[in-house]
Design an enzyme around this catalytic site. Structure first.
Site, PDB file in Angstrom:
ATOM      1  N   GLU A   1      20.802  -0.226  51.583  1.00 44.09           N
ATOM      2  CA  GLU A   1      22.103  -1.440  52.102  1.00 44.09           C
ATOM      3  C   GLU A   1      22.769  -0.222  52.774  1.00 44.09           C
ATOM      4  OE1 GLU A   1      22.055  -3.788  48.132  1.00 44.09           O
ATOM      5  OE2 GLU A   1      23.656  -3.214  48.921  1.00 44.09           O
TER       6      GLU A   1
ATOM      7  N   HIS B   1      25.092  -4.931  50.235  1.00 43.60           N
ATOM      8  CA  HIS B   1      25.950  -4.775  51.624  1.00 43.60           C
ATOM      9  C   HIS B   1      24.591  -5.557  52.957  1.00 43.60           C
ATOM     10  CE1 HIS B   1      28.147  -2.095  49.430  1.00 43.60           C
ATOM     11  NE2 HIS B   1      28.364  -1.718  50.577  1.00 43.60           N
TER      12      HIS B   1
ATOM     13  N   LYS C   1      32.145  -6.676  45.439  1.00 42.61           N
ATOM     14  CA  LYS C   1      32.564  -6.179  46.758  1.00 42.61           C
ATOM     15  C   LYS C   1      31.201  -6.281  47.795  1.00 42.61           C
ATOM     16  CE  LYS C   1      31.940  -1.483  47.223  1.00 42.61           C
ATOM     17  NZ  LYS C   1      31.786  -0.194  47.473  1.00 42.61           N
TER      18      LYS C   1
END
Ligand code: DQA
Length: 253
Positions: A88, A145, A172
Site C-alpha cells: 500500500e 491506499h 481512511k
C-alpha cells in the site's frame, strides 16, 4: 474513553474545518526527533510517525526509547503511529508476524495515541489489533491506499463502511486519480459515506490532480488532511502553512 482516545477524538471530531496531520519520515532516532521538533513548532493537530521509514523498527529497546522521547517532544499533540505496508505504498518490507509483533509492543507499552491498521491485512490480525488497542485506550485509524488507480464510488464507500463495522474509530482511504473524473468519484464517495457513517472519515485523492481533495474536506466530509513540514509521505501533500491558509479561505462560515 480515556485521555488517549479522547485526545485523538477531540482532534479528529472537532469543528467542521478539517484538522491537519503532519508525517515524520526519519530513518533513525536523531532524524526523527529533529523532524519532530520542527513539526511541533508548526503546531499541527496531529503528528504521524511513519514507522516504515525507521531502520531500527525491530530493535524494540531502541524503538521504545525513540517513542518515549518523541512523545515527550509532542506534548499535547496526539501521535498517530503508522507502519505502511509495501503493498500500500510503504517504504520497507516487513513480515506480517513482525508487523503484529511491533504493533503489539506499541500497544502493550502504550507508546502512541492512535494506530493506523490497514483494512486488507488478514482479518484475524485486524480484529485482534483493534481489540488490543482499544483495551489499551489507543484509537484505531483504519486505512486503505491504492497508489495505482481510483476504485469505484461503490467500492470506496464499501471499504469505509467495512472499517466502521470493524469498530475503527476513524476510516481512511487514499486513492490515485488518473483523471478529474476520478477525483470527483473520491469526493462523491466521501460525501455519501459521511452521510451514511457515524465515524470520522479521512479521504484523499493523491498526486497533483488530487490536491483539491486535500483542502475541500469541510464540504465533502473528510475530517483531517495530511500536510508537510519538510518531507512528504505521499504525493500531493501541501506544505502546512499553505494548507492552513487554504482551509481558512474555504471555511464554511
Ligand atoms: O494514509 C495516509 C495518507 C497519506 O497517504 C496521504 O496521501 O496523505 C499519507 C500517509 O502518511 C498516511 O498514512
Amino acid at each position: 474513553m480515556t485521555v488517549t482516545t479522547v485526545k485523538l477524538k477531540q482532534v479528529v471530531l472537532g469543528s467542521g474545518r478539517p484538522k491537519i496531520a503532519v508525517p515524520i519520515t526519519g530513518k533513525d532516532r536523531s532524524t526523527i526527533l529533529e523532524q519532530a521538533k520542527k513539526i511541533v513548532a508548526a503546531r499541527p493537530d496531529l503528528i504521524e510517525w511513519r514507522l516504515d521509514y525507521y531502520q531500527d523498527i525491530l530493535d524494540f529497546e531502541n524503538y521504545r526509547e525513540t517513542a518515549i522521547q518523541l512523545n515527550k517532544l509532542l506534548g499535547e499533540i496526539p501521535l498517530l503511529t503508522t507502519f505502511r505496508t509495501q503493498k500500500e505504498g510503504g517504504e520497507m518490507p516487513l513480515s506480517t508476524d513482525n508487523y503484529v509483533a511491533v504493533y503489539q509492543q506499541i500497544i502493550n507499552n502504550q507508546l502512541t495515541d492512535a494506530l493506523d491498521v490497514e483494512l486488507f491485512l488478514p482479518s484475524e490480525i485486524v480484529s485482534d489489533l483493534i481489540t488490543a488497542a482499544h483495551a489499551s485506550n489507543i484509537a484505531i485509524i483504519m486505512s486503505n491506499h491504492d497508489f495505482q488507480q481510483t476504485p469505484t464510488k461503490t467500492e470506496i464507500i464499501s471499504r469505509l463502511t467495512r472499517m466502521a463495522k470493524l469498530k475503527a474509530d476513524v476510516a481512511k482511504i487514499a486513492v490515485m486519480p488518473q483523471s478529474a473524473a476520478d477525483v470527483s468519484v473520491l469526493l462523491t464517495a466521501t460525501e455519501v459515506a459521511h452521510r451514511q457513517l457515524t465515524i470520522p472519515l479521512i479521504t484523499m485523492a493523491m498526486g497533483d490532480l488530487g490536491k483539491i481533495s486535500r483542502i475541500s474536506g469541510e464540504v465533502f466530509g473528510s475530517a483531517l488532511t495530511f500536510g508537510t513540514v519538510g518531507a512528504a509521505s505521499a504525493p500531493g501533500q501541501i506544505e502546512l502553512g499553505m494548507l492552513r491558509q487554504n482551509l481558512a479561505e474555504l471555511a464554511l462560515n
